[in-house]
Scaffold this motif. Structure first.
Motif, PDB file in Angstrom:
ATOM      1  N   LEU A  11       0.829  -1.205   0.000  1.00 38.73           N
ATOM      2  CA  LEU A  11       0.000   0.000   0.000  1.00 38.73           C
ATOM      3  C   LEU A  11       0.864   1.255   0.000  1.00 38.73           C
ATOM      4  O   LEU A  11       0.507   2.258  -0.629  1.00 38.73           O
ATOM      5  CB  LEU A  11      -0.955  -0.010   1.197  1.00 38.73           C
ATOM      6  CG  LEU A  11      -2.036  -1.093   1.189  1.00 38.73           C
ATOM      7  CD1 LEU A  11      -2.872  -1.015   2.459  1.00 38.73           C
ATOM      8  CD2 LEU A  11      -2.910  -1.010  -0.047  1.00 38.73           C
ATOM      9  N   ASN A  12       2.002   1.209   0.688  1.00 41.67           N
ATOM     10  CA  ASN A  12       2.917   2.348   0.676  1.00 41.67           C
ATOM     11  C   ASN A  12       3.474   2.597  -0.724  1.00 41.67           C
ATOM     12  O   ASN A  12       3.685   3.738  -1.110  1.00 41.67           O
ATOM     13  CB  ASN A  12       4.056   2.157   1.686  1.00 41.67           C
ATOM     14  CG  ASN A  12       3.778   2.850   2.994  1.00 41.67           C
ATOM     15  OD1 ASN A  12       3.353   3.996   3.021  1.00 41.67           O
ATOM     16  ND2 ASN A  12       4.008   2.147   4.081  1.00 41.67           N
ATOM     17  N   LYS A  53      -4.889   9.945   0.716  1.00 40.00           N
ATOM     18  CA  LYS A  53      -5.500  10.017   2.054  1.00 40.00           C
ATOM     19  C   LYS A  53      -6.132   8.679   2.421  1.00 40.00           C
ATOM     20  O   LYS A  53      -5.983   8.194   3.547  1.00 40.00           O
ATOM     21  CB  LYS A  53      -6.567  11.115   2.095  1.00 40.00           C
ATOM     22  CG  LYS A  53      -6.003  12.509   2.107  1.00 40.00           C
ATOM     23  CD  LYS A  53      -7.118  13.538   2.057  1.00 40.00           C
ATOM     24  CE  LYS A  53      -6.542  14.915   1.805  1.00 40.00           C
ATOM     25  NZ  LYS A  53      -7.566  15.888   1.438  1.00 40.00           N
ATOM     26  N   GLU A  54      -6.834   8.078   1.461  1.00 43.86           N
ATOM     27  CA  GLU A  54      -7.479   6.795   1.715  1.00 43.86           C
ATOM     28  C   GLU A  54      -6.451   5.699   1.992  1.00 43.86           C
ATOM     29  O   GLU A  54      -6.631   4.874   2.896  1.00 43.86           O
ATOM     30  CB  GLU A  54      -8.355   6.399   0.524  1.00 43.86           C
ATOM     31  CG  GLU A  54      -9.556   7.290   0.325  1.00 43.86           C
ATOM     32  CD  GLU A  54     -10.274   7.058  -0.998  1.00 43.86           C
ATOM     33  OE1 GLU A  54     -11.397   7.562  -1.139  1.00 43.86           O
ATOM     34  OE2 GLU A  54      -9.720   6.398  -1.904  1.00 43.86           O
ATOM     35  N   LEU A  55      -5.363   5.703   1.227  1.00 44.11           N
ATOM     36  CA  LEU A  55      -4.315   4.704   1.424  1.00 44.11           C
ATOM     37  C   LEU A  55      -3.610   4.901   2.771  1.00 44.11           C
ATOM     38  O   LEU A  55      -3.310   3.920   3.470  1.00 44.11           O
ATOM     39  CB  LEU A  55      -3.311   4.744   0.277  1.00 44.11           C
ATOM     40  CG  LEU A  55      -3.841   4.211  -1.063  1.00 44.11           C
ATOM     41  CD1 LEU A  55      -2.896   4.589  -2.200  1.00 44.11           C
ATOM     42  CD2 LEU A  55      -4.050   2.702  -1.007  1.00 44.11           C
ATOM     43  N   ARG A  56      -3.344   6.154   3.134  1.00 51.88           N
ATOM     44  CA  ARG A  56      -2.739   6.434   4.447  1.00 51.88           C
ATOM     45  C   ARG A  56      -3.615   5.892   5.570  1.00 51.88           C
ATOM     46  O   ARG A  56      -3.133   5.261   6.506  1.00 51.88           O
ATOM     47  CB  ARG A  56      -2.508   7.939   4.635  1.00 51.88           C
ATOM     48  CG  ARG A  56      -1.247   8.456   3.987  1.00 51.88           C
ATOM     49  CD  ARG A  56      -0.884   9.851   4.444  1.00 51.88           C
ATOM     50  NE  ARG A  56      -1.949  10.840   4.329  1.00 51.88           N
ATOM     51  CZ  ARG A  56      -2.156  11.616   3.275  1.00 51.88           C
ATOM     52  NH1 ARG A  56      -1.376  11.541   2.233  1.00 51.88           N
ATOM     53  NH2 ARG A  56      -3.140  12.481   3.269  1.00 51.88           N
ATOM     54  N   THR A  57      -4.911   6.132   5.466  1.00 52.29           N
ATOM     55  CA  THR A  57      -5.852   5.650   6.472  1.00 52.29           C
ATOM     56  C   THR A  57      -5.828   4.124   6.553  1.00 52.29           C
ATOM     57  O   THR A  57      -5.820   3.545   7.645  1.00 52.29           O
ATOM     58  CB  THR A  57      -7.283   6.144   6.158  1.00 52.29           C
ATOM     59  OG1 THR A  57      -7.282   7.567   6.147  1.00 52.29           O
ATOM     60  CG2 THR A  57      -8.302   5.625   7.159  1.00 52.29           C
ATOM     61  N   GLU A  58      -5.789   3.482   5.407  1.00 52.97           N
ATOM     62  CA  GLU A  58      -5.769   2.013   5.362  1.00 52.97           C
ATOM     63  C   GLU A  58      -4.482   1.465   5.995  1.00 52.97           C
ATOM     64  O   GLU A  58      -4.518   0.507   6.762  1.00 52.97           O
ATOM     65  CB  GLU A  58      -5.912   1.537   3.914  1.00 52.97           C
ATOM     66  CG  GLU A  58      -6.249   0.076   3.759  1.00 52.97           C
ATOM     67  CD  GLU A  58      -7.661  -0.299   4.203  1.00 52.97           C
ATOM     68  OE1 GLU A  58      -7.918  -1.506   4.283  1.00 52.97           O
ATOM     69  OE2 GLU A  58      -8.496   0.593   4.486  1.00 52.97           O
ATOM     70  N   ILE A  59      -3.357   2.096   5.698  1.00 51.03           N
ATOM     71  CA  ILE A  59      -2.075   1.671   6.267  1.00 51.03           C
ATOM     72  C   ILE A  59      -2.094   1.836   7.790  1.00 51.03           C
ATOM     73  O   ILE A  59      -1.656   0.947   8.529  1.00 51.03           O
ATOM     74  CB  ILE A  59      -0.910   2.461   5.638  1.00 51.03           C
ATOM     75  CG1 ILE A  59      -0.763   2.072   4.161  1.00 51.03           C
ATOM     76  CG2 ILE A  59       0.393   2.224   6.386  1.00 51.03           C
ATOM     77  CD1 ILE A  59       0.095   3.031   3.334  1.00 51.03           C
ATOM     78  N   LEU A  60      -2.625   2.946   8.261  1.00 52.94           N
ATOM     79  CA  LEU A  60      -2.732   3.179   9.708  1.00 52.94           C
ATOM     80  C   LEU A  60      -3.644   2.148  10.371  1.00 52.94           C
ATOM     81  O   LEU A  60      -3.404   1.735  11.503  1.00 52.94           O
ATOM     82  CB  LEU A  60      -3.236   4.602   9.984  1.00 52.94           C
ATOM     83  CG  LEU A  60      -2.243   5.720   9.693  1.00 52.94           C
ATOM     84  CD1 LEU A  60      -2.936   7.084   9.735  1.00 52.94           C
ATOM     85  CD2 LEU A  60      -1.068   5.674  10.671  1.00 52.94           C
ATOM     86  N   PRO A  66       2.593   5.082   7.319  1.00 59.75           N
ATOM     87  CA  PRO A  66       2.545   5.481   5.908  1.00 59.75           C
ATOM     88  C   PRO A  66       3.758   6.340   5.527  1.00 59.75           C
ATOM     89  O   PRO A  66       4.303   7.061   6.356  1.00 59.75           O
ATOM     90  CB  PRO A  66       1.266   6.304   5.787  1.00 59.75           C
ATOM     91  CG  PRO A  66       0.732   6.485   7.146  1.00 59.75           C
ATOM     92  CD  PRO A  66       1.575   5.729   8.118  1.00 59.75           C
ATOM     93  N   GLN A  67       4.163   6.229   4.262  1.00 56.51           N
ATOM     94  CA  GLN A  67       5.246   7.067   3.731  1.00 56.51           C
ATOM     95  C   GLN A  67       4.801   8.524   3.740  1.00 56.51           C
ATOM     96  O   GLN A  67       3.622   8.827   3.596  1.00 56.51           O
ATOM     97  CB  GLN A  67       5.588   6.660   2.294  1.00 56.51           C
ATOM     98  CG  GLN A  67       6.216   5.297   2.171  1.00 56.51           C
ATOM     99  CD  GLN A  67       7.625   5.276   2.714  1.00 56.51           C
ATOM    100  OE1 GLN A  67       8.389   6.210   2.522  1.00 56.51           O
ATOM    101  NE2 GLN A  67       7.969   4.206   3.401  1.00 56.51           N
TER     102      GLN A  67
END
Length: 149
Positions: A11-12, A53-60, A66-67
């Protein structure tokens, strides 16, 4: 490597691609005259920001980090786009071609990650939604490319 680390790493990679795409689209919007294309590129930049933003949320959600920014490769690509447009007789066509290359590369990366059959359904749904938006952007870029050439 833990399962959550493995997924977060993938995801990153997408997150970085979206940072790069957002910056690339903003650069493209600032490099052209056509109000229609400028608006299109700005819309794509906003969409990629939302993807990030959506990917950062998913990684968290996976408890991972997140990178924070884009890649060196993305910086090189944006600089190449700028340099190419400076020496091209039709800036908009060249910029559209480069945007298409970037979108196709992103689409391939989404397809590759979606091959992982162990993705949680929420992650898979998010990636499919973003992948479909990329396909739509590619199709729209093709239409714009036809209008420019």
């Amino acid at each position: 490597m833990k399962y959550t680390e493995k997924i977060s790493k993938k995801l990153n990679e997408l997150l970085i691609k979206n940072y790069d795409a957002e910056k690339g689209y903003l650069n493209a919007a600032n490099s052209i005259e056509s109000p229609r294309l400028k608006l299109f590129f700005e819309k794509c930049a906003t969409e990629r920001s939302e993807f990030a933003k959506e990917l950062r949320t998913e990684i968290l959600r996976f408890g991972e980090e997140p990178q924070a920014s884009g890649s060196f490769k993305g910086i090189v690509h944006r600089n190449w786009m700028t340099l190419k447009s400076l020496f091209s007789s039709n800036d908009e066509e060249v910029i559209l071609e480069e945007a298409m290359k970037g979108e196709k590369a992103s689409l391939e990366e989404y397809n590759e990650i979606l091959k992982d059959e162990t993705l949680p359904s929420s992650t898979e749904s998010l990636l499919i939604k973003q992948k479909n938006a990329l396909k739509e952007a590619i199709n729209t870029e093709r239409v714009h490319e036809e209008l420019v050439s």
